[in-house]
Each structure stands twice: as structure tokens, then as C-alpha cells.
Scaffold this motif. Structure first.
Motif, PDB file in Angstrom:
ATOM      1  N   ASP A 150       0.763  -1.242   0.116  1.00 40.19           N
ATOM      2  CA  ASP A 150      -0.010  -0.053   0.099  1.00 40.19           C
ATOM      3  C   ASP A 150       0.839   1.238   0.057  1.00 40.19           C
ATOM      4  OD1 ASP A 150      -2.313  -1.328   0.026  1.00 40.19           O
ATOM      5  OD2 ASP A 150      -2.716  -1.344   2.201  1.00 40.19           O
ATOM      6  N   TRP A 151       1.935   1.131   0.388  1.00 35.83           N
ATOM      7  CA  TRP A 151       3.010   2.176   0.647  1.00 35.83           C
ATOM      8  C   TRP A 151       4.201   2.249  -0.376  1.00 35.83           C
ATOM      9  CZ3 TRP A 151       1.435   6.492   3.180  1.00 35.83           C
ATOM     10  CH2 TRP A 151       0.551   6.163   4.268  1.00 35.83           C
ATOM     11  N   PHE A 152       4.729   1.106  -0.552  1.00 28.23           N
ATOM     12  CA  PHE A 152       5.858   1.032  -1.604  1.00 28.23           C
ATOM     13  C   PHE A 152       5.721   0.093  -2.826  1.00 28.23           C
ATOM     14  CE2 PHE A 152       7.424   1.667   2.632  1.00 28.23           C
ATOM     15  CZ  PHE A 152       8.456   2.522   2.554  1.00 28.23           C
ATOM     16  N   PRO A 153       6.174   0.355  -3.885  1.00 30.22           N
ATOM     17  CA  PRO A 153       5.936  -0.348  -5.120  1.00 30.22           C
ATOM     18  C   PRO A 153       6.735  -1.721  -5.049  1.00 30.22           C
ATOM     19  CG  PRO A 153       7.639   1.521  -5.445  1.00 30.22           C
ATOM     20  CD  PRO A 153       6.995   1.649  -3.984  1.00 30.22           C
ATOM     21  N   GLN A 154       6.284  -2.561  -5.700  1.00 33.35           N
ATOM     22  CA  GLN A 154       6.507  -4.134  -5.496  1.00 33.35           C
ATOM     23  C   GLN A 154       8.050  -4.209  -5.991  1.00 33.35           C
ATOM     24  OE1 GLN A 154       4.308  -7.409  -6.397  1.00 33.35           O
ATOM     25  NE2 GLN A 154       2.133  -6.583  -6.115  1.00 33.35           N
ATOM     26  N   GLU A 155       8.218  -3.126  -7.053  1.00 26.79           N
ATOM     27  CA  GLU A 155       9.748  -3.385  -7.690  1.00 26.79           C
ATOM     28  C   GLU A 155      10.840  -3.003  -6.578  1.00 26.79           C
ATOM     29  OE1 GLU A 155       7.603   0.183  -9.454  1.00 26.79           O
ATOM     30  OE2 GLU A 155       7.249  -1.881  -8.958  1.00 26.79           O
ATOM     31  N   GLN A 156      10.374  -2.301  -5.438  1.00 24.54           N
ATOM     32  CA  GLN A 156      11.340  -1.828  -4.334  1.00 24.54           C
ATOM     33  C   GLN A 156      11.484  -2.907  -3.565  1.00 24.54           C
ATOM     34  OE1 GLN A 156      10.295   2.130  -3.745  1.00 24.54           O
ATOM     35  NE2 GLN A 156      11.384   2.272  -1.682  1.00 24.54           N
ATOM     36  N   PHE A 157      10.870  -4.268  -3.502  1.00 22.80           N
ATOM     37  CA  PHE A 157      11.147  -5.027  -2.752  1.00 22.80           C
ATOM     38  C   PHE A 157      12.050  -6.329  -3.271  1.00 22.80           C
ATOM     39  CE2 PHE A 157       7.326  -3.218  -1.147  1.00 22.80           C
ATOM     40  CZ  PHE A 157       7.446  -3.509  -0.020  1.00 22.80           C
ATOM     41  N   LEU A 158      12.743  -7.114  -2.473  1.00 18.83           N
ATOM     42  CA  LEU A 158      13.391  -8.308  -2.943  1.00 18.83           C
ATOM     43  C   LEU A 158      13.039  -9.174  -1.924  1.00 18.83           C
ATOM     44  CD1 LEU A 158      15.568  -9.984  -4.503  1.00 18.83           C
ATOM     45  CD2 LEU A 158      17.368  -9.548  -2.785  1.00 18.83           C
ATOM     46  N   ILE A 159      12.081 -10.220  -2.697  1.00 19.62           N
ATOM     47  CA  ILE A 159      11.392 -11.066  -1.401  1.00 19.62           C
ATOM     48  C   ILE A 159      12.140 -12.607  -1.809  1.00 19.62           C
ATOM     49  CG2 ILE A 159       9.355 -12.530  -1.079  1.00 19.62           C
ATOM     50  CD1 ILE A 159       7.834  -9.959  -2.011  1.00 19.62           C
ATOM     51  N   LEU A 160      12.695 -13.051  -0.938  1.00 17.29           N
ATOM     52  CA  LEU A 160      13.546 -14.200  -0.882  1.00 17.29           C
ATOM     53  C   LEU A 160      12.855 -15.309  -0.132  1.00 17.29           C
ATOM     54  CD1 LEU A 160      16.972 -12.547  -0.183  1.00 17.29           C
ATOM     55  CD2 LEU A 160      16.288 -13.243  -2.356  1.00 17.29           C
ATOM     56  N   LYS A 161      13.157 -16.605  -0.489  1.00 15.22           N
ATOM     57  CA  LYS A 161      12.702 -17.676  -0.059  1.00 15.22           C
ATOM     58  C   LYS A 161      13.742 -18.099   1.008  1.00 15.22           C
ATOM     59  CE  LYS A 161      11.167 -22.545  -0.740  1.00 15.22           C
ATOM     60  NZ  LYS A 161      10.800 -23.484  -1.657  1.00 15.22           N
ATOM     61  N   SER A 162      13.524 -18.081   2.363  1.00 12.79           N
ATOM     62  CA  SER A 162      14.482 -18.458   3.419  1.00 12.79           C
ATOM     63  C   SER A 162      15.354 -19.909   3.119  1.00 12.79           C
ATOM     64  CB  SER A 162      14.038 -18.630   4.662  1.00 12.79           C
ATOM     65  OG  SER A 162      13.322 -17.433   5.104  1.00 12.79           O
ATOM     66  N   GLU A 163      14.380 -20.863   2.555  1.00  9.15           N
ATOM     67  CA  GLU A 163      15.078 -21.951   2.343  1.00  9.15           C
ATOM     68  C   GLU A 163      16.101 -22.191   1.297  1.00  9.15           C
ATOM     69  OE1 GLU A 163      11.166 -22.686   4.461  1.00  9.15           O
ATOM     70  OE2 GLU A 163      11.789 -21.711   2.681  1.00  9.15           O
ATOM     71  N   ASP A 164      15.892 -21.215   0.361  1.00 12.37           N
ATOM     72  CA  ASP A 164      17.003 -20.970  -0.546  1.00 12.37           C
ATOM     73  C   ASP A 164      18.208 -20.238   0.034  1.00 12.37           C
ATOM     74  OD1 ASP A 164      15.302 -21.819  -2.361  1.00 12.37           O
ATOM     75  OD2 ASP A 164      14.544 -19.983  -3.252  1.00 12.37           O
ATOM     76  N   LEU A 165      18.033 -19.568   0.858  1.00 11.52           N
ATOM     77  CA  LEU A 165      19.253 -18.925   1.638  1.00 11.52           C
ATOM     78  C   LEU A 165      20.024 -20.056   2.451  1.00 11.52           C
ATOM     79  CD1 LEU A 165      20.859 -16.574   2.578  1.00 11.52           C
ATOM     80  CD2 LEU A 165      19.331 -16.081   4.474  1.00 11.52           C
ATOM     81  N   PHE A 166      19.390 -21.007   3.008  1.00  8.93           N
ATOM     82  CA  PHE A 166      19.786 -21.732   3.924  1.00  8.93           C
ATOM     83  C   PHE A 166      20.723 -22.914   3.073  1.00  8.93           C
ATOM     84  CE2 PHE A 166      16.114 -21.172   6.924  1.00  8.93           C
ATOM     85  CZ  PHE A 166      16.451 -19.995   7.401  1.00  8.93           C
ATOM     86  N   ALA A 167      19.969 -22.979   1.903  1.00 14.75           N
ATOM     87  CA  ALA A 167      20.460 -24.318   0.911  1.00 14.75           C
ATOM     88  C   ALA A 167      21.749 -23.400   0.000  1.00 14.75           C
ATOM     89  CB  ALA A 167      19.494 -24.804   0.098  1.00 14.75           C
ATOM     90  N   HIS A 168      21.348 -22.435  -0.334  1.00 15.53           N
ATOM     91  CA  HIS A 168      22.461 -21.948  -1.445  1.00 15.53           C
ATOM     92  C   HIS A 168      22.750 -20.388  -0.892  1.00 15.53           C
ATOM     93  CE1 HIS A 168      21.303 -25.405  -3.765  1.00 15.53           C
ATOM     94  NE2 HIS A 168      19.738 -24.894  -3.570  1.00 15.53           N
ATOM     95  N   PRO A 169      23.479 -20.150  -0.161  1.00 16.23           N
ATOM     96  CA  PRO A 169      23.642 -18.779   0.591  1.00 16.23           C
ATOM     97  C   PRO A 169      24.289 -18.013  -0.353  1.00 16.23           C
ATOM     98  CG  PRO A 169      25.003 -20.474   1.692  1.00 16.23           C
ATOM     99  CD  PRO A 169      23.969 -21.254   0.954  1.00 16.23           C
ATOM    100  N   ALA A 170      25.562 -18.378  -0.900  1.00 15.20           N
ATOM    101  CA  ALA A 170      26.363 -17.646  -2.039  1.00 15.20           C
ATOM    102  C   ALA A 170      25.445 -17.080  -3.109  1.00 15.20           C
ATOM    103  CB  ALA A 170      27.538 -18.451  -2.549  1.00 15.20           C
ATOM    104  N   ALA A 171      24.773 -17.814  -3.543  1.00 10.71           N
ATOM    105  CA  ALA A 171      23.786 -17.435  -4.827  1.00 10.71           C
ATOM    106  C   ALA A 171      22.617 -16.289  -4.285  1.00 10.71           C
ATOM    107  CB  ALA A 171      23.042 -18.720  -5.513  1.00 10.71           C
ATOM    108  N   ILE A 172      22.125 -16.550  -3.118  1.00  7.96           N
ATOM    109  CA  ILE A 172      21.181 -15.719  -2.660  1.00  7.96           C
ATOM    110  C   ILE A 172      21.821 -14.466  -2.237  1.00  7.96           C
ATOM    111  CG2 ILE A 172      19.194 -15.344  -1.066  1.00  7.96           C
ATOM    112  CD1 ILE A 172      18.663 -17.296  -2.879  1.00  7.96           C
TER     113      ILE A 172
END
Length: 765
Positions: free
Chosen positions: A171-193
Motif C-alpha cells: 500500500d505504501w511501496f511499489p513491489q519493484e522496491q522489494f526483494l522477496i527471498l525464500k528462506s530455504e533458498d538462503l539456507f541451502a544456497h547462501p552464496a547465490a542468494i
């Protein structure tokens, strides 16, 4: 060089990897970290104002090269944060981590359990979430200033309804201003994320040497049916989220969408299922997985199978009676706790009532008459010296030191002395100077002061005090950057991030409560000067007795005090002690959250005392009790569970006994000449006599405390101080020179000479 705004903020979710991601991002050479990871300005501390918030960020010399940001995982869930944040920083980039909401809820529950905040079983906590949180949510939404502990702590299910939270942000910020990450991807592939995040922040890729997972939960096996029930509850919400964002998270083992039921009914059905599946109580959890806090540190060996950790806490210029458990006029909640769980040594005598000689003795086990260092001077302990810290390290410990040492000459930059500290026995060290040295000696701390625009202010304040009124009482301009707070923060950060397999030895050496009397607010105003104890008077003296250094101090005091000075000084001093005690509480809290508090040896000491107006004197450097008697508290895993916990040991001990005690407690031995004596036998049986007497030395003078008597020899070897401390504990009458005391004085003098003869070695340090 100006302060900058945050270019990015990690807004959540809690238990989704925010700590790990922020740690990874701030390893990039172009990202400067804040003073702490979770500032919590836009959710909890908004009333402190934007200037306070900006003060938490480092100054940026070139904002085209360097950026900064923060991470506060409560931001995503708090209803007022998006609007508040947009008001000040509408262009800040926002990073969101979303974790399987069922796994997140379980991890969140065990985190609160580990911190002692939760007292219900998992099923009961979820069942009562509506009662705890729903009304609090309404209160927060209707009153932006309202803060709810329950809303922050017990929102296990609510925080997993990600779409509702994100829509509030969109409602306040445009979606392109967000980086939405999946936590499991960070846990499994931290360097790439992480490199995906760097790209989002328009920074070049950067490869870290390691991607250790921070604050990961390890809460054992959770019943599959409990997980299945949570998965079923969250499945329709997850599906809505995926449809809205146009991406799949694949959190559900069964991807078939289920028609969304009434939310209240769905939660009731979930609670009924969980209650039927498990009746595990918190007591059972504690017994089977306890201590709770061990759940917070991943891949750590069972603490019962390794040696105890060691926390050595040291202050500078803390007199023994300035604790709640001893003198009663200073609030020291955490030190009192250590005394209650261990033993307080009420007659610990410093080896020398000034910094450098006693700190050398503490490290080496040698007296000033061995080292040849009888006062403060420009001196460096040889890197070839033998120390008990080296023995601790050889026992398999990872050794670290934070704070003041005074073991080497004060160079222009203390970081130049790191090789020496390593030789003395420390794997890692962050060193600072004392209050005076901090005006000209660089360190990591003074760099941060300078970056915050505070170092010159501190120098100016210090110079003004000692130019016009050395006993001046006023709060330090450092505020939250105050040196004792800074040192504790370094220790906390180290312990929070420590993941080694070795047990750790952490020495935290506070520069305070050393003068000047500059405790920052609110500690400066914490005590009423009218409530402070009255200073001890100058003792009565025989007119024709021998004289010594104490007489010189009285005749020519460094500071001439008015009657009003000691109460003011003591109130500020008490504030400084309480500040240190509060910092100790923070360190203990970190160890508790690690699950290691029960398996940690904790010792508290100080190098010497502070006269604070006793005998009309300030500072230290004499043999009166305010100067020479120091705190010594020892608490071990054994005393914690022993009937002797809380004992007070009244017989003489020496400060240099601390090192041998720690070495014996971890199974080591000292195979070189030194004169400390382990206190371990006293920790097992406080009724035995540890030493017949204790020595202290300064300016070629020697003091002996023996049972009823306290005696001091001047440089000519003549008795010039003699107190009957059994009948005159306040040391009001100096018996030296009295004819009826000649025999006692001669016997005590002989004992001093015998002690010196017994402790003769050739100085090699």
C-alpha cells in the motif's frame, strides 16, 4: 563525512534467516554495518525520533561507494512500520525473507521458550494465541504509541500469514522496491542468494569465505502429525500468497489447493488437532531438550561432554564494598547473582593498588618485587613471558579478550599490540585503553567515536575536567558509546557469533569505574548523593612513628576536596558500577541464550579500589582498604548446584590466585615458577584456610594482611602502618609507633621479609 540514510532494510520475517543475511551482506566491503543489527526504531522505539535513528548508522565518506542498512525482523509484522518508514525513506530498498510458516512458527516458539519468555507447551501456546495477540493487534492499530510484548513474542501463527503483511507494505511501496527471498533458498544456497541481494542493491558480486548460519534452531524431532497439521492450516494462505506474487514457494508436501475456510474456525480446528496429538508440557520439554537455550546454536557439541567455558569479568578501580552483596549502597543485580551462585571472597587483596603492577602480577603470578614494576610506567611484558592464559589455550580453549590490558606500552594505536596479546595467550583480542589513554591512543573504539563525531568532544571534556576540577561530576558526552558499554557490546557480539567446537575463554576487561566521575545518563542521576556512605576519616597517628607514601598522599593530595565533593563523587561512581553490572547482565543473557550458562565458570575481579574521599583522598595507590581490597566472585557449574553457593569466604586471598584457580578448574597445571595459589579447594570446602596472609606492594613498600592484623613497611623496611582490623575494621587508628605494639610490629615485619624471601625468582619478564 556525513551521516547517511539506510539504503536497504531487511524487514523480516522473524526466524527466517534475517540475522544470517544481514551478517553476510555486511561482509561486503561497500556495506557498513550499524552499531547493532536490530535497531527496532520503526516498531518499538519510534518515539526516540529520527535523529536517534540516524545516530545508529556509521558516517559515509563517499556515498557513491559505500552504503549502509539495517535488519529488524519485527518490521514486517508491525502494522505501523510501512507508513512510518515511507514518511522518512520512501526510496529505501526492502528485503523480505519468507520461510515455511509452519517451520517458522515452531522455530519462533522454541526461541521464546529458550529465552524464558514462554511457559506453555507448543500446542497450548498456539491454542492461546488468539487470546494473547488478537486484542493486542487491535490496540496497536488504534493507538500507534502502544507497545505489546505479547504481540511481538506470541504471534506464532499470525506472522506466517505473509500475504496480509505484504499487502500492507504494498500500500505504501511499489513491489519493484522489494526483494522477496525464500528462506530455504538462503539456507541451502547462501552464496547465490547473497549475490542476488548484492545485485538488487546495485553492488558488485562478492564471495564470502564462509556462510555460517546464525541463530539457527535445533529443537529436535517434531511429531510429523504436528507438522502436517500446521501445513494443512497454512496451505490455503500459502496458495493465496503464491497466486498474488506469481511465484511458487513449494512449502506444502501436497500442492493441492484447499478451499479457504473461516480463519477463526481454521485456527480452532488446528488447535484441536494439536491438542489431541501432543500433551507435552514445558517441564517435559525442558527435561528432554534442556537447557532450552542450547537450541539456539547449531552444530555445537553437547555441553555436558566438553569442558566448561570461562568468562572472566574485570573492572578497573572497583572497591570491594561497592556491591549490593557487600556494602549494600550500590545496585549490582548481576554481581549479586554471581555471589549467590558461587563464593564471595571478602578479603581479596590486590597485588598492587595501581594498574600496571597488579595487571602484570595477575598475568604472570609474580609480585612487583619480582617484576621490578612498583608503579605505573611505560612498560611492555615480554612476549616470551609465561602466563596462565597460555595454559588455558593449551587446554583446548579458544581464547579472546575485550577491553583494557595495560600489559604493553601504550602506543599510538593499540592494534599494533595484537601480536603481543597473541603471545600472551589470546587467539583474538580487541583492546581499548583507559579513560585517560582514550584521549590520544587509537583503537577500534576511538575510530568509532571519531566516526560518530564524539572523539574530539570526549577529549575536550576530559581536558576541561582536569584543567579546572579533576573531581568534577557530570555525565560523559559519549552516551551510548561509553567505553564500558562498547566493550560489553564487543564481547556480546563475539559470544553471539561464536561457533567453534572448542570451549571458549572470554576475558572482558572494563575500563570503568575508573575516574573521571563521568557515568553517562541515566546512570549519572541514578543515585542520590545524600544516600552515599560517609567517607572514612584520616586515621589517628602516633606523632613519632616512621612515615611512608600514605603520609605523603595525605600531606600533598592530588586533589583537594570540599565537603560536598565525596557524596557527589560516590553517587556517580555508584552509577558507573551499576552501568557495568547492567553490561554484565547483557553478557550473561547472551550466554544463557547460547544454552551455556550452567556450564560456564564465571569470575569477577578488579585490579584495585578507589578511595572516593576516604581519608580526604581520590584515586588509589595506598594500602587503605578502599584502595587495596577488591571484589572477587567465583561461580562454577559445581557451586551452582552446591550447598555452599552464596558463601562468603573471610580469610585472605590474593588477586594473583585467580589464574591458577582457572587453570586447575579446567584440568591444567602451571609448570613454571609463580606465586598464585589455586582456590579450587576453597570452592569445594570454604571452611579451610587458603593463605595465612596476603601481600600487596607499591613504591618499594609492602603490606601484609594476616588474620587480625594489617601492617605496612615503608621503603626503609620500617613499620609505618598497623591496624587491628578485627577490632577496628574501618582502620581509624594507626597503631604503628606505639610502644605496646612493638612486638606485634616486629613479628609482622619478619613475616613480610619471610614472604619476600620465599618468593624470589630472577625476573625474566
Amino acid at each position: 563525512m556525513t551521516r547517511t540514510i539506510p539504503r536497504f532494510i531487511i524487514v523480516g520475517t522473524q526466524k527466517g534467516g534475517t540475522t544470517s543475511l544481514y551478517a553476510y551482506l555486511t561482509k561486503h566491503p561497500q556495506i557498513l554495518p550499524t552499531t547493532r543489527k536490530e535497531i527496532h526504531f520503526f516498531d518499538i522505539d519510534f518515539e526516540k525520533g529520527i535523529d536517534w535513528y540516524l545516530s545508529q548508522f556509521p558516517p559515509i565518506i563517499n556515498d557513491k561507494y559505500s552504503i549502509t542498512g539495517e535488519a529488524s525482523p519485527y518490521y514486517l509484522f508491525h502494522p505501523h512500520v510501512p507508513q512510518r518508514l515511507y514518511r522518512f525513506f520512501p526510496e529505501t530498498k526492502l528485503i523480505v525473507l519468507l520461510r515455511n510458516p509452519g517451520e517458522r512458527a515452531i522455530s519462533h516458539y522454541y526461541m521464546e521458550l529458550s529465552r524464558g519468555n514462554e511457559y506453555l507447551s507448543l500446542t497450548e501456546a498456539i491454542a492461546k494465541e488468539s487470546d494473547r495477540v488478537d486484542l493486542e493487534q487491535v490496540k496497536i492499530e488504534s493507538d500507534p504509541s502502544y507497545y505489546s510484548i505479547a504481540h511481538q513474542r506470541y504471534s506464532y501463527l499470525s506472522r506466517g500469514l505473509y500475504l496480509k503483511q505484504l499487502q500492507r507494505w504494498f500500500d505504501w511501496f511499489p513491489q519493484e522496491q522489494f526483494l522477496i527471498l525464500k528462506s530455504e533458498d538462503l539456507f541451502a544456497h547462501p552464496a547465490a542468494i547473497v549475490n542476488q541481494a548484492f545485485n538488487f542493491l546495485e553492488l558488485p558480486e562478492y564471495e564470502l569465505t564462509e556462510y555460517r548460519r546464525y541463530m539457527a534452531g535445533n529443537y529436535g524431532q517434531i511429531d510429523r502429525e504436528i507438522k502436517a497439521a500446521l501445513s494443512e492450516y497454512f496451505r490455503p494462505y500459502n496458495r493465496q500468497l503464491e497466486q498474488y506474487l506469481g511465484r511458487e514457494f513449494n512449502w506444502d508436501s501436497d500442492s493441492q489447493a484447499i478451499a479457504n475456510s473461516d480463519p477463526i474456525q481454521a485456527k480452532q480446528e488446528l488447535c484441536q488437532k494439536l491438542t489431541a496429538l501432543s500433551q507435552v508440557s514445558p517441564e517435559q520439554i525442558r527435561r528432554e531438550i534442556a537447557p532450552w537455550q542450547r537450541l539456539e546454536i547449531p552444530n555445537r557439541p553437547n555441553t555436558k561432554c566438553k569442558k566448561p567455558n570461562i568468562l572472566l569479568l574485570m573492572s578497573d578501580q572497583h572497591r570491594e564494598d561497592a556491591m549490593g552483596c557487600s556494602g549494600g549502597w550500590v545496585r549490582t543485580t548481576n554481581l549479586d547473582r554471581l555471589a549467590a551462585e558461587g563464593i564471595r571472597f571478602s578479603n581479596c587483596i590486590t597485588t598492587s593498588p595501581v594498574c600496571i603492577p597488579t595487571r602484570l602480577s595477575l598475568a604472570t603470578g609474580w609480585y612487583p618485587h619480582n617484576t621490578g614494576i612498583w608503579g605505573n610506567c611505560n612498560y611492555t611484558l615480554s612476549p616470551d613471558s609465561r602466563t596462565w592464559m597460555q595454559v588455558i589455550r593449551a587446554q583446548g580453549y579458544r581464547t579472546a579478550l575485550f577491553g583494557k590490558t595495560h600489559w604493553h606500552s601504550q602506543k599510538r594505536d593499540l592494534r599494533d599490540g595484537l601480536p603481543l596479546l597473541n603471545a600472551y595467550g589470546f587467539d583474538e583480542a580487541i583492546e581499548v585503553s583507559g579513560p585517560r589513554g582514550n584521549t590520544w591512543i587509537r583503537s577500534q573504539m576511538t575510530d568509532e567515536w571519531e566516526a560518530a563525531g564524539l572523539w574530539q568532544t570526549y577529549k575536550d571534556d576530559f581536558a576541561e575536567r582536569f584543567r579546572f576540577c579533576p573531581q568534577m561530576v557530570r555525565p560523559s558526552p559519549l552516551g551510548s558509546y561509553y567505553y564500558d558499554v562498547w566493550v560489553a557490546g564487543q564481547a556480546c557480539h563475539y559470544l553471539e557469533s561464536y561457533s567453534g567446537d572448542e570451549p571458549w575463554f572470554c576475558w572482558v576487561s572494563f575500563p570503568g569505574p575508573h575516574e573521571p566521575w563521568d557515568a553517562p545518563e541515566p546512570y549519572c542521576s541514578l543515585y542520590d548523593p545524600a544516600d552515599m556512605p560517609v567517607p572514612a576519616p584520616i586515621p589517628t597517628m602516633e606523632p613519632n612513628r616512621p612515615t611512608g607514601w600514605f603520609d605523603e598522599q595525605i600531606t600533598n593530595p592530588r586533589v583537594v576536596l570540599d565537603e560536598s565533593d565525596p557524596p557527589q563523587m560516590r553517587a556517580n561512581y555508584a552509577g558507573s558500577v551499576t552501568l557495568i553490572d547492567d553490561q554484565i547482565g547483557k553478557i550473561l543473557g547472551v550466554i544463557q541464550r547460547r544454552g551455556e550458562l550452567e556450564n560456564t565458570i564465571i569470575v569477577y575481579i578488579s585490579d584495585h579500589g578507589e578511595m572516593n574521599g576516604d581519608c580526604g583522598l581520590t584515586y588509589k595507590g595506598n594500602f587503605m582498604k578502599g584502595s587495596v581490597r577488591v571484589p572477587l566472585l567465583i561461580r562454577t557449574p559445581e557451586t551452582l548446584e552446591s550447598a555452599i553457593a552464596g558463601s562468603v569466604y573471610p580469610h585472605p586471598v590474593e588477586l594473583l590466585d585467580v589464574g591458577p584457580s582457572l587453570v586447575e578448574l579446567v584440568g591444567g597445571t602451571l609448570d613454571y615458577p609463580q606465586f598464585g595459589k589455586s582456590l579450587v579447594s576453597v570452592l569445594r570446602d570454604p571452611n579451610q584456610l587458603h593463605r595465612e596472609d596476603a601481600l600487596s606492594e607499591i613504591k618499594q613498600e609492602v603490606m601484609l594482611l594476616q588474620g587480625r592484623w594489617k601492617v605496612a613497611l615503608n621503603q626503609q623496611g620500617r613499620v609505618y602502618l598497623l591496624f587491628d582490623i578485627e577490632n577496628d575494621p574501618q582502620e581509624t587508628t594507626n597503631l604503628a609507633g606505639r610502644s605496646d605494639m612493638m612486638k606485634i610490629a616486629a613479628e609482622l615485619r619478619d613475616r613480610i621479609l619471610e614472604r619476600i624471601k620465599q618468593s624470589q625468582v630472577q625476573s625474566e619478564i
